[in-house]
Design an enzyme around this catalytic site. Structure first.
Site, PDB file in Angstrom:
ATOM      1  N   LYS A  75      29.430  21.117  18.631  1.00 18.91           N
ATOM      2  CA  LYS A  75      29.508  22.399  19.337  1.00 18.91           C
ATOM      3  C   LYS A  75      28.657  22.393  20.606  1.00 18.91           C
ATOM      4  O   LYS A  75      28.881  23.184  21.513  1.00 18.91           O
ATOM      5  CB  LYS A  75      29.047  23.523  18.412  1.00 18.91           C
ATOM      6  CG  LYS A  75      30.051  23.860  17.335  1.00 18.91           C
ATOM      7  CD  LYS A  75      31.002  24.920  17.801  1.00 18.91           C
ATOM      8  CE  LYS A  75      32.259  24.940  16.968  1.00 18.91           C
ATOM      9  NZ  LYS A  75      33.221  25.939  17.414  1.00 18.91           N
ATOM     10  N   ASP A 123      28.640  31.264  13.762  1.00 22.17           N
ATOM     11  CA  ASP A 123      28.234  30.908  12.400  1.00 22.17           C
ATOM     12  C   ASP A 123      26.944  30.108  12.466  1.00 22.17           C
ATOM     13  O   ASP A 123      26.324  29.805  11.455  1.00 22.17           O
ATOM     14  CB  ASP A 123      29.302  30.010  11.768  1.00 22.17           C
ATOM     15  CG  ASP A 123      30.375  30.801  11.052  1.00 22.17           C
ATOM     16  OD1 ASP A 123      30.105  31.912  10.604  1.00 22.17           O
ATOM     17  OD2 ASP A 123      31.498  30.274  10.944  1.00 22.17           O
TER      18      ASP A 123
HETATM   19  C1  LIG Z   1      30.025  21.540  12.260  1.00 21.77           C
HETATM   20  C2  LIG Z   1      31.321  22.202  12.560  1.00 21.77           C
HETATM   21  N1  LIG Z   1      32.451  21.549  12.281  1.00 21.77           N
HETATM   22  C3  LIG Z   1      33.656  22.095  12.541  1.00 21.77           C
HETATM   23  C4  LIG Z   1      33.757  23.356  13.075  1.00 21.77           C
HETATM   24  C5  LIG Z   1      35.115  23.942  13.323  1.00 21.77           C
HETATM   25  O1  LIG Z   1      35.379  24.115  14.681  1.00 21.77           O
HETATM   26  P1  LIG Z   1      36.496  25.119  15.166  1.00 21.77           P
HETATM   27  O2  LIG Z   1      36.032  26.501  14.812  1.00 21.77           O
HETATM   28  O3  LIG Z   1      36.613  24.869  16.613  1.00 21.77           O
HETATM   29  O4  LIG Z   1      37.726  24.790  14.394  1.00 21.77           O
HETATM   30  C6  LIG Z   1      32.597  24.086  13.379  1.00 21.77           C
HETATM   31  C7  LIG Z   1      32.659  25.433  13.939  1.00 21.77           C
HETATM   32  O5  LIG Z   1      31.667  26.109  14.113  1.00 21.77           O
HETATM   33  C8  LIG Z   1      31.336  23.479  13.140  1.00 21.77           C
HETATM   34  O6  LIG Z   1      30.184  24.092  13.443  1.00 21.77           O
END
Ligand SMILES: Cc1ncc(COP(=O)(O)O)c(C=O)c1O
Length: 401
Positions: A75, A123
């Site tokens: 992120k 989150d």
């Molecule tokens: C560690 C991690 N993996 C995957 C995701 C999923 O990403 P997306 O919301 O773009 O699908 C997030 C989203 O916050 C994340 O923090």
């Protein structure tokens, strides 16, 4: 639950993927911006021959985003990239000439950035990125979090000088509240999800994520045959799937989107053929993936560039974390967070379940790429689930800002 979503007319469909945002030129621009960041290095691509052999695959590669920009998750690429782009655009407008990233720390640009406030709901990980970007340019940030976000994650965001706002309810409620307050106060919302009339900034965030696919293709000797990527609202899955499809064309890998069974909004959306909001259920340990409605722009891309959607259970994610922490044969130990390992958990389920493996043509010739999207961004939780201190596995496992 599992659904194969192959499109015979995919080549026509690919033509309508946002090449401007996810194509090679866009990824090179992200690379150029990263070159101006102090703490930027390409994240490692680890090879796991032991686990590949156990799963009956030719190769298994894992791109380890736990090392990204000192934030411990992929992120870090998106929110901060969007903040920087928006500051440069505003500076260009106010100064009457094009301002490039090399001028970000000039006094005139800093003075403009100081008048801007960036807000988002999170989150955990996206908010850190927006807060880090705002701190870098000297802007203000206000980050909205729901009740389920741990105090440790809140502290990791606040460390960048962000003002934190606690919101009742779920992630989706925090998205609505952040947009409402920002609208009232004329702040700029930098969201990682999109909704009708709000697409451009989430696309900038997704453009930031193209660095993952771009670097992985540079690091791999040959393109993968299969890619498994986890989804919350679908931003990272869409960015990686779209980028690989645009760059590789006919050689694009089979792309599988993996979600927690408890928050499978993209699987339900794929089945319905249009955006579906799923009911809130029990919280999932894969907290960063706990989203109940996909991002509209992400779905637009995944409808064209993803081949399959599947879910994993809670225990499968925990097993994948433990498997990375305690590897077999010569495989390196990897610190994968609860949400970070979900793509790998999907692969492990697919490779060990005959009908899923067959549908995906997973076999001894498959070269699979997965993305560990976060390290131990919540080290206390990591230790509870794995029984090991992440710092003993990797001294800088990404949890510090
Ligand atoms: C560690 C991690 N993996 C995957 C995701 C999923 O990403 P997306 O919301 O773009 O699908 C997030 C989203 O916050 C994340 O923090």
């Amino acid at each position: 639950m599992f659904l194969v979503n192959r499109h015979p007319d995919y080549r026509t469909r690919l033509a309508s993927i946002d090449a401007e945002t996810l194509g090679i030129a866009a990824a090179r621009e992200v690379d150029r911006f990263l070159g101006h960041r102090d703490n930027h290095t390409e994240t490692p691509l680890q090879t796991l021959p032991g686990l590949a052999a156990e799963l009956g695959l030719a190769e298994l590669h894992i791109k380890d985003e736990g090392y990204r920009l000192g934030l411990g998750s992929f992120k870090a690429l998106g929110g901060s990239y969007a903040v920087i782009r928006l500051v440069l655009e505003e500076s260009s407008r106010r100064l009457g000439r094009t301002i490039d990233v090399g001028e970000l720390h000039d006094a005139a640009v800093k003075a403009i950035a100081a008048t801007m406030t960036f807000a988002c709901a999170t989150d955990g990980n996206h908010g850190r990125s927006v807060a880090q970007g705002a701190a870098l340019v000297g802007a203000r940030s206000v980050i909205f979090v729901h009740g389920g976000v741990s105090d440790q994650r809140v502290a990791a965001i606040a460390r960048f000088g962000a003002e934190m706002v606690r919101v009742d309810g779920t992630y989706d409620d925090s998205v609505v509240e952040a947009a409402r307050v920002a609208g009232e106060k004329s702040w700029t919302i930098v969201s990682d999800t999109s909704w009708p009339g709000y697409e451009r900034i989430p696309l900038l965030v997704m453009q930031g994520y193209t660095a993952i696919g771009h670097e992985a293709l540079r690091q791999l000797a040959e393109p993968p045959t299969h890619v498994f990527v986890q989804a919350g609202v679908g931003g990272i899955a869409a960015a990686v799937a779209g980028h690989l499809a645009l760059v590789l064309g006919d050689r694009r890998p089979l792309f599988v989107v993996v979600e927690p069974a408890r928050a499978a909004c993209l699987l339900e959306t794929a089945k319905a053929g249009h955006i579906v909001k799923v009911a809130h259920g029990e919280p999932t340990v894969m907290a960063m993936l706990e989203c109940y409605e996909p991002s509209r722009v992400a779905w637009r891309i995944l409808a064209r560039a993803a081949d399959a959607f599947m879910t994993v259970d809670e225990d499968e994610a925990i097993a994948a974390m433990n498997r990375l922490a305690r590897p077999v044969a010569q495989d390196p130990a990897i610190v994968g967070g609860e949400s970070g390992v979900a793509g790998l958990a999907g692969l492990m389920r697919a490779a060990t379940t005959a009908d899923i493996g067959a549908k995906l043509a997973l076999d001894r010739s498959s070269r699979v790429l997965v993305i560990n999207t976060e390290g131990a961004t919540d080290p206390v939780r990591y230790t509870e689930l794995v029984g090991l201190d992440p710092a003993t596995l990797r001294p800088s496992s990404g949890q510090t800002g």
